[in-house]
Design an enzyme around this catalytic site. Structure first.
Site, PDB file in Angstrom:
ATOM      1  N   CYS A 145     -10.670  -3.160  -4.345  1.00  0.00           N
ATOM      2  CA  CYS A 145      -9.718  -4.160  -4.842  1.00  0.00           C
ATOM      3  C   CYS A 145     -10.440  -5.421  -5.311  1.00  0.00           C
ATOM      4  O   CYS A 145     -10.023  -6.053  -6.283  1.00  0.00           O
ATOM      5  CB  CYS A 145      -8.689  -4.500  -3.768  1.00  0.00           C
ATOM      6  N   CYS A 169      -4.121   0.664  -2.535  1.00  0.00           N
ATOM      7  CA  CYS A 169      -3.934  -0.583  -1.791  1.00  0.00           C
ATOM      8  C   CYS A 169      -2.871  -1.464  -2.442  1.00  0.00           C
ATOM      9  O   CYS A 169      -2.620  -1.383  -3.656  1.00  0.00           O
ATOM     10  CB  CYS A 169      -5.235  -1.371  -1.755  1.00  0.00           C
ATOM     11  N   ASN A 226       0.843  -1.197   0.000  1.00  0.00           N
ATOM     12  CA  ASN A 226       0.000   0.000   0.000  1.00  0.00           C
ATOM     13  C   ASN A 226       0.879   1.247   0.000  1.00  0.00           C
ATOM     14  O   ASN A 226       1.980   1.264   0.577  1.00  0.00           O
ATOM     15  CB  ASN A 226      -0.997   0.000   1.166  1.00  0.00           C
ATOM     16  N   CYS A 248     -10.146  -4.917   0.220  1.00  0.00           N
ATOM     17  CA  CYS A 248     -11.247  -3.949   0.303  1.00  0.00           C
ATOM     18  C   CYS A 248     -12.161  -4.101  -0.918  1.00  0.00           C
ATOM     19  O   CYS A 248     -11.823  -4.768  -1.898  1.00  0.00           O
ATOM     20  CB  CYS A 248     -10.701  -2.529   0.397  1.00  0.00           C
ATOM     21  N   GLU A 288      -2.981  -4.584  -3.198  1.00  0.00           N
ATOM     22  CA  GLU A 288      -3.491  -5.475  -4.252  1.00  0.00           C
ATOM     23  C   GLU A 288      -3.492  -4.774  -5.607  1.00  0.00           C
ATOM     24  O   GLU A 288      -3.149  -5.353  -6.640  1.00  0.00           O
ATOM     25  CB  GLU A 288      -4.915  -5.933  -3.926  1.00  0.00           C
ATOM     26  N   GLU A 311       0.440   5.207   0.793  1.00  0.00           N
ATOM     27  CA  GLU A 311      -0.349   6.324   1.314  1.00  0.00           C
ATOM     28  C   GLU A 311       0.370   7.628   0.995  1.00  0.00           C
ATOM     29  O   GLU A 311       1.559   7.643   0.685  1.00  0.00           O
ATOM     30  CB  GLU A 311      -0.534   6.166   2.823  1.00  0.00           C
TER      31      GLU A 311
HETATM   32  N1  THU Z   1      -5.253  -1.471   2.391  1.00  0.00           N
HETATM   33  C1  THU Z   1      -4.682  -2.293   1.459  1.00  0.00           C
HETATM   34  O1  THU Z   1      -3.540  -2.085   1.039  1.00  0.00           O
HETATM   35  N2  THU Z   1      -5.411  -3.331   1.007  1.00  0.00           N
HETATM   36  C2  THU Z   1      -6.691  -3.612   1.399  1.00  0.00           C
HETATM   37  O2  THU Z   1      -7.323  -4.488   0.825  1.00  0.00           O
HETATM   38  C3  THU Z   1      -7.273  -2.884   2.522  1.00  0.00           C
HETATM   39  C4  THU Z   1      -6.584  -1.625   2.895  1.00  0.00           C
HETATM   40  C5  THU Z   1      -4.478  -0.335   2.890  1.00  0.00           C
HETATM   41  C6  THU Z   1      -5.004   1.005   2.475  1.00  0.00           C
HETATM   42  C7  THU Z   1      -4.467   1.882   3.575  1.00  0.00           C
HETATM   43  O3  THU Z   1      -3.150   2.288   3.241  1.00  0.00           O
HETATM   44  C8  THU Z   1      -4.399   0.988   4.802  1.00  0.00           C
HETATM   45  O4  THU Z   1      -4.478  -0.343   4.294  1.00  0.00           O
HETATM   46  C9  THU Z   1      -5.507   1.221   5.791  1.00  0.00           C
HETATM   47  O5  THU Z   1      -6.749   1.165   5.201  1.00  0.00           O
END
Ligand code: THU
Length: 132
Positions: A95, A59, A48, A92, A61, A50
């Site tokens: 994704c 994310c 991920n 999520c 994925e 940010e």
């Molecule tokens: N996140 C992912 O990388 N994959 C997911 O399927 C769920 C959430 C990340 C996004 C964000 O940087 C952190 O997790 C918190 O939501």
């Protein structure tokens, strides 16, 4: 998953865990690694990412599958997601949609750094998909 499923699944989870170490997760503190196996058995990983907008976070994925797609890969066999949560964490909703569109009904292996694992087909995680 191809070949010896156990070993290949371990390989995929290990790759996802390795990519998790690259997570840019300073905003949420929640690091995620993902790995996707393509039709030739090659593994593509992502973490991920940010940033200050928060909303443009991507994310793990999607980073993984964008990498593969942008190299011309169009067939996929399996996905693994690794987090540091107590229990395995599914992808999520956004994704799930993207994985469904580009990878189809693949097995999704959800793993924790603590060694817990859960496997579900994407169709079970994402019933009644939007297909257009
Ligand atoms: N996140 C992912 O990388 N994959 C997911 O399927 C769920 C959430 C990340 C996004 C964000 O940087 C952190 O997790 C918190 O939501």
């Amino acid at each position: 998953m191809s070949g010896a499923p156990g070993n290949q699944e371990d390989r995929l989870v290990e790759a996802a865990a390795a990519y998790r170490r690259n997570a840019v997760s300073n905003r949420s503190g929640f690091s995620v690694g993902a790995a996707i196996e393509d039709g030739n058995g090659r593994i593509w990983g992502g973490c991920n990412v940010e940033n200050s907008t928060y909303g443009l976070t991507v994310c793990a994925e999607r980073v993984a599958i964008w990498k593969a797609l942008s190299e011309g890969i169009r067939s996929f066999r399996a996905v693994a997601v690794v987090t540091g949560a107590d229990e395995p964490t599914p992808p999520c909703g956004a994704c799930r949609q993207i994985l469904w569109e580009f990878a189809g009904d693949v097995p999704v292996v959800m793993a924790t750094e603590g060694g817990k694992r859960k496997r579900l087909q994407l169709a079970a995680l994402f019933p009644e998909p939007f297909d257009f």
